[in-house]
Design a protein around this motif. Structure first.
Motif, PDB file in Angstrom:
ATOM      1  N   LYS A   1       0.831  -1.209   0.000  1.00 43.18           N
ATOM      2  CA  LYS A   1       0.000   0.000   0.000  1.00 43.18           C
ATOM      3  C   LYS A   1       0.870   1.266   0.000  1.00 43.18           C
ATOM      4  N   HIS A   2       1.934   1.273   0.812  1.00 40.69           N
ATOM      5  CA  HIS A   2       2.833   2.436   0.818  1.00 40.69           C
ATOM      6  C   HIS A   2       3.418   2.663  -0.577  1.00 40.69           C
ATOM      7  N   ALA A   3       3.818   1.560  -1.228  1.00 40.09           N
ATOM      8  CA  ALA A   3       4.395   1.674  -2.576  1.00 40.09           C
ATOM      9  C   ALA A   3       3.372   2.295  -3.526  1.00 40.09           C
ATOM     10  N   ALA A   4       2.125   1.830  -3.431  1.00 36.19           N
ATOM     11  CA  ALA A   4       1.073   2.349  -4.328  1.00 36.19           C
ATOM     12  C   ALA A   4       0.815   3.832  -4.081  1.00 36.19           C
ATOM     13  N   LEU A   5       0.983   4.248  -2.832  1.00 39.71           N
ATOM     14  CA  LEU A   5       0.748   5.659  -2.484  1.00 39.71           C
ATOM     15  C   LEU A   5       1.970   6.535  -2.753  1.00 39.71           C
ATOM     16  N   GLY A   6       3.066   5.906  -3.215  1.00 32.33           N
ATOM     17  CA  GLY A   6       4.289   6.666  -3.488  1.00 32.33           C
ATOM     18  C   GLY A   6       5.018   7.057  -2.216  1.00 32.33           C
ATOM     19  N   LYS A   7       4.802   6.306  -1.128  1.00 33.09           N
ATOM     20  CA  LYS A   7       5.438   6.638   0.152  1.00 33.09           C
ATOM     21  C   LYS A   7       6.552   5.658   0.488  1.00 33.09           C
ATOM     22  N   LYS A   8       7.504   6.134   1.281  1.00 33.11           N
ATOM     23  CA  LYS A   8       8.541   5.254   1.834  1.00 33.11           C
ATOM     24  C   LYS A   8       7.887   4.350   2.885  1.00 33.11           C
ATOM     25  N   TYR A   9       8.420   3.115   3.079  1.00 34.79           N
ATOM     26  CA  TYR A   9       7.858   2.232   4.101  1.00 34.79           C
ATOM     27  C   TYR A   9       8.922   1.858   5.128  1.00 34.79           C
TER      28      TYR A   9
END
Ligand SMILES: NC(=O)c1ccc[n+]([C@@H]2O[C@H](COP(=O)([O-])OP(=O)(O)OC[C@H]3O[C@@H](n4cnc5c(N)ncnc54)[C@H](O)[C@@H]3O)[C@@H](O)[C@H]2O)c1
Length: 309
Positions: free
Chosen positions: A190-198
């Motif tokens: 989900k973080h990847a899809a939102l363009g966020k670092k995890y």
């Protein structure tokens, strides 16, 4: 029309199994939980039922007269370590209350899922056997291993047709997991899809057994609707995968995705579990089969988030 009662119906598995049962079975469903459902599903009634409360459980069973029961109410591994007492009460006393009500009210078939958490650190890491005695070291594992013994007892003593599977980490998007040790898989995608670092709470090379929810549902219902099963419990797993391997699959589509690994208390839980479990009996006895490998799972999850965020 078969009358099906579900406990813990608002959870990650409950909300998916309701949808799957409605699609595949001619049934009337009573969904029960201690939280209110997020949405009203056509043809599904809802009642508040705390599985710890025996009198309430008895009265709901008396009123609804279920023929099949899916007992999904539980406290999962990460929350289990924070509150061992409530975990014991929900997972062990709650399961006793459900088993007892099933016998008293003549339930024909009950499903009580278990988990890879019943294995302990002494078990072989790869291809952990179905039958070996387990020595769990987490509260979740201890209560679930106890549940396995309890439902085997109810089968032997009262002839209750109770069936179970040890689920691995389940990956799904409908209801996000919030309380388990394998939740990083969903969070990371989900973080990847939102363009966020995890920031991942497990080390990158911690491999664990996993599967995608659609395969878990298809195989659960397939096992439940076999006329007879050889065993009371079966292992489920589609692939064994680590956070680092999921990160690599995501990067094939999102090359600039970044993960930082900061292990917390959940690392000890994951370290006590096997990396893969033996599914031979599930395959040989009733044809356990999975459509989604890890790459297909990640792709499907990313496609879903791309169309919904
Ligand atoms: N999700 C997974 O990856 C996974 C893996 C292995 C095993 N399992 C097993 O599958 C089953 C369902 O898990 P899940 O992922 O849906 O869990 P979840 O945490 O998403 O849902 C559990 C539900 O139980 C309810 N609940 C909690 N205490 C209750 C109580 N006292 N009375 C009634 N309801 C109560 C919660 O409100 C919640 O809706 C559990 O037995 C779990 O051990 C799940």
């Amino acid at each position: 029309m078969v009358r099906i009662l579900i406990t813990g119906s608002n959870g990650q598995v409950g909300s998916e199994i309701i949808e799957y049962l409605r699609k595949t079975t001619d049934c009337t469903i009573l969904a029960t939980d201690i939280t209110q459902p997020r949405e009203q599903v056509e043809g599904v009634q809802f009642e508040y039922m705390d599985v710890k409360e025996r009198v309430l459980v008895e009265s709901v069973f008396r009123k609804f007269k279920p023929e099949h029961v899916y007992h999904l109410a539980a406290i999962l591994s990460a929350t289990g370590e924070k509150d061992p007492v409530i975990t014991h009460n929900v997972n062990t006393t709650g399961t006793m209350n459900i088993l007892s009500a099933c016998v008293t009210h003549g339930v024909q078939k009950a499903f009580i899922p278990s988990t890879i958490g019943v294995y302990g650190p002494e078990i072989q890491k790869e291809n952990a056997p179905l039958e070996n005695y387990s020595t769990p070291t987490t509260m979740y594992g201890i209560t679930k291993a106890t549940s396995e013994m309890l439902f085997k007892y109810y089968h032997a003593r009262f002839d209750l047709d109770v069936r179970s599977v040890r689920y691995p980490g389940l990956i799904s998007y409908k209801v996000e997991p919030t309380a388990g040790t394998t939740d990083f898989s969903v969070d990371m995608i989900k973080h990847a899809a939102l363009g966020k670092k995890y920031i991942c709470y497990l080390k990158s090379d911690t491999r664990l057994p996993m599967m995608y929810m659609p395969d878990a549902m298809i195989n659960t219902i397939k096992m439940m609707y076999q006329e007879k099963v050889e065993k009371r419990i079966y292992n489920f797993m589609a692939y064994s995968i680590s956070p680092g391997e999921i990160e690599s699959i995501i990067k094939e589509r999102i090359p600039d995705f970044h993960v930082e690994y900061v292990p917390d208390y959940r690392q000890a839980i994951a370290d006590s579990w096997p990396a893969s479990i033996n599914i031979e009996d599930s395959v040989n006895d009733w044809g356990f089969d999975c459509t989604y490998d890890a790459k297909k799972t990640v792709d499907d999850m990313l496609d879903h988030y791309a169309s919904s965020i």
